[in-house]
Design a protein around this motif. Sequence first.
Motif, PDB file in Angstrom:
ATOM      1  N   ILE A 154      21.054 -45.139  71.727  1.00 24.37           N
ATOM      2  CA  ILE A 154      21.370 -43.598  72.079  1.00 24.37           C
ATOM      3  C   ILE A 154      20.804 -42.984  70.772  1.00 24.37           C
ATOM      4  N   SER A 155      19.837 -42.170  70.844  1.00 24.88           N
ATOM      5  CA  SER A 155      19.148 -41.303  70.008  1.00 24.88           C
ATOM      6  C   SER A 155      19.476 -39.836  69.977  1.00 24.88           C
ATOM      7  N   LEU A 156      20.273 -39.422  68.781  1.00 25.37           N
ATOM      8  CA  LEU A 156      20.923 -38.119  68.671  1.00 25.37           C
ATOM      9  C   LEU A 156      19.558 -37.168  68.317  1.00 25.37           C
ATOM     10  N   SER A 157      19.618 -35.959  69.008  1.00 22.09           N
ATOM     11  CA  SER A 157      18.187 -35.213  68.641  1.00 22.09           C
ATOM     12  C   SER A 157      18.329 -34.496  67.514  1.00 22.09           C
ATOM     13  N   ASN A 158      16.917 -34.349  66.772  1.00 19.62           N
ATOM     14  CA  ASN A 158      16.700 -33.710  65.703  1.00 19.62           C
ATOM     15  C   ASN A 158      15.185 -33.216  65.691  1.00 19.62           C
ATOM     16  N   ASN A 159      15.297 -31.874  65.342  1.00 21.57           N
ATOM     17  CA  ASN A 159      14.002 -31.103  65.616  1.00 21.57           C
ATOM     18  C   ASN A 159      12.819 -31.514  64.756  1.00 21.57           C
ATOM     19  N   THR A 160      13.251 -32.041  63.511  1.00 19.08           N
ATOM     20  CA  THR A 160      12.426 -32.615  62.567  1.00 19.08           C
ATOM     21  C   THR A 160      12.075 -34.082  62.579  1.00 19.08           C
ATOM     22  N   GLY A 161      12.414 -34.613  63.708  1.00 11.84           N
ATOM     23  CA  GLY A 161      12.070 -36.115  63.813  1.00 11.84           C
ATOM     24  C   GLY A 161      13.066 -37.027  62.942  1.00 11.84           C
ATOM     25  N   LYS A 162      13.997 -36.484  62.308  1.00 13.88           N
ATOM     26  CA  LYS A 162      14.921 -37.315  61.345  1.00 13.88           C
ATOM     27  C   LYS A 162      16.164 -37.505  62.505  1.00 13.88           C
ATOM     28  N   ASN A 163      15.848 -38.423  63.353  1.00 11.63           N
ATOM     29  CA  ASN A 163      16.954 -38.684  64.376  1.00 11.63           C
ATOM     30  C   ASN A 163      17.881 -39.702  63.848  1.00 11.63           C
ATOM     31  N   VAL A 164      19.447 -39.560  64.277  1.00 12.31           N
ATOM     32  CA  VAL A 164      20.204 -40.589  64.015  1.00 12.31           C
ATOM     33  C   VAL A 164      20.393 -41.493  65.188  1.00 12.31           C
ATOM     34  N   GLU A 165      19.834 -42.821  65.430  1.00 10.90           N
ATOM     35  CA  GLU A 165      19.760 -43.758  66.330  1.00 10.90           C
ATOM     36  C   GLU A 165      21.044 -44.790  66.326  1.00 10.90           C
ATOM     37  N   LEU A 166      21.799 -44.489  67.263  1.00  9.30           N
ATOM     38  CA  LEU A 166      22.851 -45.813  67.382  1.00  9.30           C
ATOM     39  C   LEU A 166      22.338 -46.749  68.404  1.00  9.30           C
ATOM     40  N   LYS A 167      22.342 -48.035  67.621  1.00  7.27           N
ATOM     41  CA  LYS A 167      21.926 -49.101  68.572  1.00  7.27           C
ATOM     42  C   LYS A 167      22.990 -50.085  68.644  1.00  7.27           C
ATOM     43  N   PHE A 168      23.174 -50.532  69.880  1.00  8.37           N
ATOM     44  CA  PHE A 168      24.544 -51.438  70.339  1.00  8.37           C
ATOM     45  C   PHE A 168      23.776 -52.655  70.621  1.00  8.37           C
ATOM     46  N   VAL A 169      23.837 -53.647  69.878  1.00 15.46           N
ATOM     47  CA  VAL A 169      23.163 -54.953  69.941  1.00 15.46           C
ATOM     48  C   VAL A 169      24.045 -56.280  70.142  1.00 15.46           C
ATOM     49  N   ASP A 170      23.987 -57.013  71.470  1.00 16.02           N
ATOM     50  CA  ASP A 170      24.570 -58.013  71.848  1.00 16.02           C
ATOM     51  C   ASP A 170      23.516 -59.423  71.319  1.00 16.02           C
ATOM     52  N   SER A 171      22.330 -59.105  71.766  1.00 15.20           N
ATOM     53  CA  SER A 171      21.417 -60.125  71.244  1.00 15.20           C
ATOM     54  C   SER A 171      19.932 -59.213  71.275  1.00 15.20           C
ATOM     55  N   LEU A 172      19.180 -59.622  70.342  1.00 14.20           N
ATOM     56  CA  LEU A 172      17.445 -59.062  70.252  1.00 14.20           C
ATOM     57  C   LEU A 172      16.810 -60.300  69.676  1.00 14.20           C
ATOM     58  N   ARG A 173      15.767 -60.594  70.340  1.00 11.56           N
ATOM     59  CA  ARG A 173      15.059 -61.872  70.032  1.00 11.56           C
ATOM     60  C   ARG A 173      14.140 -61.231  68.843  1.00 11.56           C
ATOM     61  N   ARG A 174      13.695 -60.116  68.687  1.00 12.89           N
ATOM     62  CA  ARG A 174      12.549 -59.676  67.574  1.00 12.89           C
ATOM     63  C   ARG A 174      13.184 -58.550  67.062  1.00 12.89           C
ATOM     64  N   GLN A 175      13.535 -58.572  65.808  1.00 17.10           N
ATOM     65  CA  GLN A 175      14.301 -57.385  65.148  1.00 17.10           C
ATOM     66  C   GLN A 175      13.489 -56.732  64.184  1.00 17.10           C
ATOM     67  N   PHE A 176      12.261 -56.893  64.189  1.00 17.38           N
ATOM     68  CA  PHE A 176      11.566 -56.506  63.164  1.00 17.38           C
ATOM     69  C   PHE A 176       9.996 -56.569  63.628  1.00 17.38           C
ATOM     70  N   GLU A 177       9.147 -55.553  62.824  1.00 16.69           N
ATOM     71  CA  GLU A 177       7.707 -55.739  63.189  1.00 16.69           C
ATOM     72  C   GLU A 177       6.889 -56.418  62.007  1.00 16.69           C
ATOM     73  N   PHE A 178       7.175 -55.772  60.708  1.00 15.41           N
ATOM     74  CA  PHE A 178       6.674 -56.306  59.585  1.00 15.41           C
ATOM     75  C   PHE A 178       7.588 -56.383  58.599  1.00 15.41           C
ATOM     76  N   SER A 179       7.331 -57.466  57.339  1.00 13.47           N
ATOM     77  CA  SER A 179       8.306 -57.704  56.575  1.00 13.47           C
ATOM     78  C   SER A 179       8.974 -56.557  55.715  1.00 13.47           C
ATOM     79  N   VAL A 180       8.069 -55.265  55.558  1.00 17.84           N
ATOM     80  CA  VAL A 180       8.548 -54.258  55.121  1.00 17.84           C
ATOM     81  C   VAL A 180       9.623 -53.310  55.831  1.00 17.84           C
ATOM     82  N   ASP A 181       9.561 -53.717  56.986  1.00 18.15           N
ATOM     83  CA  ASP A 181      10.675 -52.910  57.838  1.00 18.15           C
ATOM     84  C   ASP A 181      11.756 -54.168  58.276  1.00 18.15           C
TER      85      ASP A 181
END
Length: 393
Positions: A154-181
């Motif tokens: 659930i992503s809360l709206s922000n006009n400047t792109g600084k969104n508050v994103e609430l992620k509710f996770v039971d399972s997630l196989r891939r949790q990153f793209e690159f080591s720095v994130d």
Amino acid sequence: MSSGDTSELSRRVSVLSWDQVRRLDSILGESVPIHGRGNFPTLSVQPRQIVQVVRARLEERGVVVRDVKLNGSAASHVLHQDNGLGYKDLDLIFGLNLTDDKTFRLVKDVVLDCLVDFLPEGVCRERITALALKEAYIQKLVKVCNETDRWSLISLSNNTGKNVELKFVDSLRRQFEFSVDSFQITLDSLLLFDRCSETAMSETFHPTVQGESMYGDFEEALGHLRSRTIATRSPEEIRGGGLLKYCHLLVRGFRPSSEAQIKQMQRYMCSRFFIDFSDINEQHRKLAAYLQNHFAGMEHKRYDYLVTLRRVVDESTVCLMGHERRQTLALISALALRVMAEQNAIPALSNITCYYQPAPYVRDVNFSNYYVAQVQSPVPTCSNSYQTWLPCS
């Protein structure tokens, strides 16, 4: 737990220093505006407040929250402030059991209900429905439920792109793209300190906060962040958006850890991008949204980003028919020229050199690969009739 498992966990996890804890506390205490659509007022929300309210409300409804973590670029910023990335979104992960569709709906209803608490005084709360709140303040709703992944966003709206994103996770196989994130910082101890301690934090008195790298080796990943190095594991698992993030890292001055491996990784990422976004209109929407969300306040970087993306797609795309590939390249070129126009950076039109790739059937030895074009409009529209145009320079 075996000694091998213990050793692996110890490599993944690290305790934050006092400076890192202080940066984390600052981010959680920063007021973030949640902009309402139409006549709905802007909400002022501190991340620590919405985490505490949502968690308490979920547990009141019988949903146990295992932990809450800060993820993504904000977590990277906490660990190394001068990383060249900054941070936009605030990604907050709630670990819980999403057993059925009823739980998914309950989570959404709880978040919408919590937004009422942040409405300014004087607003008549009784007349505002959950549907109205969803239309006013929710930018994105995502639900994923399959054999390997069970989560919702659930992503809360922000006009400047600084969104508050609430992620509710039971399972997630891939949790990153690159080591720095790949970093996740557990917030439970800091939030508990907020509730229970009457003494302010200091260097000698503050909670122990742990960070974890989903990449697998915390110190190695932190070294990549400090040296601005691009590295990953199992690149074939990265979804289509990974290509856009990779080009973003390149524009920010990050460089691949291995030139040999990066060629294969680029091919994987291009292939996955065209699998996930096979239609040219989908590609256009994805690119436009990425530019809007990740370059707010840095519009001068958009052109460099699109040029970099075009080069990677041109070099590494192996899964498309020729006309499909040219169509995507033309789309990126048109977006780049539009960005130049918006920045008033287009040179004198009579001096623009446009490079043209001739069709395979052109065999005339006198055919020239370039010519000085008399351009009529600085912002061409994407059209299937002109699929072989390459970018202007």
